[in-house]
Scaffold this motif. Structure first.
Motif, mmCIF file in Angstrom:
data_model
loop_
_atom_site.group_PDB
_atom_site.id
_atom_site.type_symbol
_atom_site.label_atom_id
_atom_site.label_comp_id
_atom_site.label_asym_id
_atom_site.label_seq_id
_atom_site.Cartn_x
_atom_site.Cartn_y
_atom_site.Cartn_z
ATOM 1 N N THR A 142 0.835 -1.200 0.000
ATOM 2 C CA THR A 142 0.000 0.000 0.000
ATOM 3 C C THR A 142 0.871 1.252 0.000
ATOM 4 O OG1 THR A 142 -1.744 -1.148 1.222
ATOM 5 C CG2 THR A 142 -1.784 1.261 1.256
ATOM 6 N N ALA A 143 0.650 2.128 -0.954
ATOM 7 C CA ALA A 143 1.417 3.374 -1.043
ATOM 8 C C ALA A 143 0.667 4.497 -0.333
ATOM 9 C CB ALA A 143 1.645 3.746 -2.507
ATOM 10 N N PHE A 144 1.422 5.321 0.398
ATOM 11 C CA PHE A 144 0.800 6.453 1.097
ATOM 12 C C PHE A 144 1.787 7.605 1.207
ATOM 13 C CE2 PHE A 144 2.733 3.733 4.312
ATOM 14 C CZ PHE A 144 3.439 4.635 5.112
ATOM 15 N N VAL A 145 1.231 8.766 1.518
ATOM 16 C CA VAL A 145 2.026 9.989 1.644
ATOM 17 C C VAL A 145 2.143 10.379 3.112
ATOM 18 C CG1 VAL A 145 2.133 12.448 1.090
ATOM 19 C CG2 VAL A 145 1.340 10.816 -0.633
ATOM 20 N N PHE A 146 3.351 10.724 3.510
ATOM 21 C CA PHE A 146 3.585 11.263 4.854
ATOM 22 C C PHE A 146 4.670 12.318 4.756
ATOM 23 C CE2 PHE A 146 5.845 11.206 8.971
ATOM 24 C CZ PHE A 146 4.797 11.583 9.790
ATOM 25 N N ASN A 147 4.359 13.533 5.244
ATOM 26 C CA ASN A 147 5.301 14.655 5.168
ATOM 27 C C ASN A 147 5.804 14.878 3.738
ATOM 28 O OD1 ASN A 147 5.096 15.361 7.829
ATOM 29 N ND2 ASN A 147 7.051 14.459 8.455
ATOM 30 N N ASP A 148 4.870 14.806 2.792
ATOM 31 C CA ASP A 148 5.159 15.066 1.379
ATOM 32 C C ASP A 148 6.137 14.056 0.768
ATOM 33 O OD1 ASP A 148 3.476 17.294 1.240
ATOM 34 O OD2 ASP A 148 5.051 18.615 2.013
ATOM 35 N N GLU A 149 6.286 12.912 1.395
ATOM 36 C CA GLU A 149 7.100 11.831 0.847
ATOM 37 C C GLU A 149 6.214 10.605 0.645
ATOM 38 O OE1 GLU A 149 10.130 12.001 -0.099
ATOM 39 O OE2 GLU A 149 11.005 13.753 0.914
ATOM 40 N N VAL A 150 6.507 9.817 -0.378
ATOM 41 C CA VAL A 150 5.727 8.615 -0.669
ATOM 42 C C VAL A 150 6.410 7.402 -0.048
ATOM 43 C CG1 VAL A 150 4.796 7.118 -2.469
ATOM 44 C CG2 VAL A 150 4.874 9.592 -2.826
ATOM 45 N N TYR A 151 5.618 6.598 0.657
ATOM 46 C CA TYR A 151 6.114 5.377 1.282
ATOM 47 C C TYR A 151 5.260 4.193 0.820
ATOM 48 C CZ TYR A 151 8.615 8.456 4.514
ATOM 49 O OH TYR A 151 9.434 9.412 5.051
ATOM 50 N N VAL A 152 5.833 2.995 0.943
ATOM 51 C CA VAL A 152 5.110 1.767 0.640
ATOM 52 C C VAL A 152 5.145 0.882 1.877
ATOM 53 C CG1 VAL A 152 5.022 -0.325 -0.762
ATOM 54 C CG2 VAL A 152 5.618 1.852 -1.817
ATOM 55 N N GLN A 153 3.984 0.455 2.337
ATOM 56 C CA GLN A 153 3.907 -0.424 3.497
ATOM 57 C C GLN A 153 4.319 -1.829 3.080
ATOM 58 O OE1 GLN A 153 0.558 0.223 5.922
ATOM 59 N NE2 GLN A 153 1.008 -1.446 7.325
ATOM 60 N N THR A 154 5.357 -2.369 3.749
ATOM 61 C CA THR A 154 5.919 -3.656 3.346
ATOM 62 C C THR A 154 5.404 -4.818 4.186
ATOM 63 O OG1 THR A 154 7.836 -3.234 4.776
ATOM 64 C CG2 THR A 154 8.018 -2.617 2.449
ATOM 65 N N ASP A 155 4.850 -4.546 5.360
ATOM 66 C CA ASP A 155 4.245 -5.600 6.171
ATOM 67 C C ASP A 155 3.305 -4.950 7.160
ATOM 68 O OD1 ASP A 155 3.687 -8.183 6.862
ATOM 69 O OD2 ASP A 155 5.500 -8.511 8.057
ATOM 70 N N GLY A 156 2.454 -5.769 7.765
ATOM 71 C CA GLY A 156 1.434 -5.211 8.639
ATOM 72 C C GLY A 156 0.314 -4.587 7.828
ATOM 73 N N VAL A 157 -0.728 -4.143 8.521
ATOM 74 C CA VAL A 157 -1.849 -3.473 7.858
ATOM 75 C C VAL A 157 -2.030 -2.092 8.479
ATOM 76 C CG1 VAL A 157 -3.064 -5.567 7.174
ATOM 77 C CG2 VAL A 157 -3.447 -4.642 9.452
ATOM 78 N N GLY A 158 -2.482 -1.156 7.671
ATOM 79 C CA GLY A 158 -2.656 0.202 8.152
ATOM 80 C C GLY A 158 -4.029 0.405 8.770
ATOM 81 N N MET A 159 -4.067 1.047 9.941
ATOM 82 C CA MET A 159 -5.349 1.381 10.547
ATOM 83 C C MET A 159 -6.042 2.412 9.666
ATOM 84 S SD MET A 159 -6.159 2.873 14.377
ATOM 85 C CE MET A 159 -5.433 1.465 15.174
ATOM 86 N N GLY A 160 -7.154 2.030 9.064
ATOM 87 C CA GLY A 160 -7.856 2.892 8.126
ATOM 88 C C GLY A 160 -8.330 2.116 6.913
ATOM 89 N N SER A 161 -7.707 0.970 6.666
ATOM 90 C CA SER A 161 -8.174 0.107 5.585
ATOM 91 C C SER A 161 -9.372 -0.699 6.064
ATOM 92 C CB SER A 161 -7.060 -0.852 5.157
ATOM 93 O OG SER A 161 -7.579 -1.890 4.335
ATOM 94 N N PRO A 162 -10.368 -0.933 5.203
ATOM 95 C CA PRO A 162 -11.535 -1.727 5.614
ATOM 96 C C PRO A 162 -11.171 -3.138 6.063
ATOM 97 C CG PRO A 162 -11.973 -0.593 3.541
ATOM 98 C CD PRO A 162 -10.516 -0.415 3.828
ATOM 99 N N LEU A 163 -10.007 -3.650 5.620
ATOM 100 C CA LEU A 163 -9.608 -5.014 5.968
ATOM 101 C C LEU A 163 -8.737 -5.096 7.206
ATOM 102 C CD1 LEU A 163 -8.806 -6.991 2.663
ATOM 103 C CD2 LEU A 163 -10.255 -7.729 4.562
ATOM 104 N N SER A 164 -8.308 -3.959 7.751
ATOM 105 C CA SER A 164 -7.351 -3.979 8.854
ATOM 106 C C SER A 164 -7.882 -4.711 10.077
ATOM 107 C CB SER A 164 -6.954 -2.550 9.233
ATOM 108 O OG SER A 164 -6.289 -1.919 8.177
ATOM 109 N N CYS A 165 -9.052 -4.290 10.557
ATOM 110 C CA CYS A 165 -9.631 -4.934 11.741
ATOM 111 C C CYS A 165 -9.929 -6.397 11.470
ATOM 112 C CB CYS A 165 -10.906 -4.209 12.170
ATOM 113 S SG CYS A 165 -10.625 -2.578 12.876
ATOM 114 N N THR A 166 -10.413 -6.686 10.275
ATOM 115 C CA THR A 166 -10.747 -8.061 9.916
ATOM 116 C C THR A 166 -9.516 -8.950 9.931
ATOM 117 O OG1 THR A 166 -12.540 -7.251 8.508
ATOM 118 C CG2 THR A 166 -11.814 -9.505 8.157
ATOM 119 N N MET A 167 -8.428 -8.484 9.303
ATOM 120 C CA MET A 167 -7.197 -9.269 9.277
ATOM 121 C C MET A 167 -6.636 -9.466 10.685
ATOM 122 S SD MET A 167 -6.449 -10.029 6.025
ATOM 123 C CE MET A 167 -4.703 -10.101 5.664
ATOM 124 N N ALA A 168 -6.708 -8.423 11.504
ATOM 125 C CA ALA A 168 -6.216 -8.532 12.884
ATOM 126 C C ALA A 168 -7.042 -9.543 13.673
ATOM 127 C CB ALA A 168 -6.247 -7.163 13.557
#
Length: 203
Positions: A142-168
């Motif tokens: 998942t790609a996201f922006v933080f402080n005007d920089e682009v990052y890619v989440q390599t593991d774990g799930v981000g709080m805010g995705s519809p699947l996050s709570c479900t996967m947890a």
């Protein structure tokens, strides 16, 4: 876990773009109940290209988020606690940084194993390889922006995705089922009686 993606600029895609998908946006909410007031990372993902896929899959995973240890009636739980021996204690345990510590690949495998017990199994007209691919598209890289920089989440799930709570929930239910079946109990839980005894002695 995430790493910076230097291939893209945050200005290439913003949440203000109304004509298509864009990067998610990472921001923090202060945990004012803790002394150091740390930030809880939230990933605003409703503009991402995989948001609707994740939302669709979350409804299909609902049966996998339940097990006999789930609390469905809090009042009944309180009644049972009151009837217990007064020498017993109730403990509430917390998982540190739960969402970002969920092992994505392992959880995807748990889902596939549960929904497709045999190679020729079908679930909601999906076969196992196609469903796995949908899950990977919905939660991985998942790609996201933080402080005007682009990052890619390599593991774990981000709080805010519809699947996050479900996967947890699915991963936690899997661990609880394993503990119940194997008799394995973590050292932390085993040490709780000694911790309560020490706390009473100090009190």
């Amino acid at each position: 876990m995430a790493h910076k993606d230097t291939r893209h600029s945050a200005t290439q895609s913003t949440p203000h773009n109304k004509t298509g998908s864009s990067f998610g946006v990472m921001y923090g909410l202060p945990k004012i109940h803790k002394s150091s007031i740390p930030l809880r990372p939230i990933l605003s993902s409703y503009t991402t290209p995989n948001y609707k896929t994740a939302k669709f899959l979350a409804t299909l995973h609902e049966p996998l988020t339940k097990n006999p240890n789930n609390l469905s009636n809090f009042l009944k739980f309180i009644e049972n606690i009151i009837l217990q021996d007064s020498d017993l204690y109730m403990a509430s345990l917390d998982v540190e940084t739960l969402f970002t510590n969920i092992p994505v690949n392992e959880t995807i495998q748990i889902v596939v194993d549960r929904l497709f017990p045999t190679p020729d199994s079908a679930f909601n007209n999906f076969n196992s390889p196609d469903f796995r691919k949908l899950l990977e598209l919905a939660v991985k890289d998942t790609a996201f922006v933080f402080n005007d920089e682009v990052y890619v989440q390599t593991d774990g799930v981000g709080m805010g995705s519809p699947l996050s709570c479900t996967m947890a929930d699915i991963f936690k239910c899997h661990l609880e089922a394993y503990d119940n079946h194997s008799g394995a109990v973590s050292e932390t839980i085993t040490d709780l009686p000694e911790a309560f005894t020490a706390a009473n002695a100090e009190g």
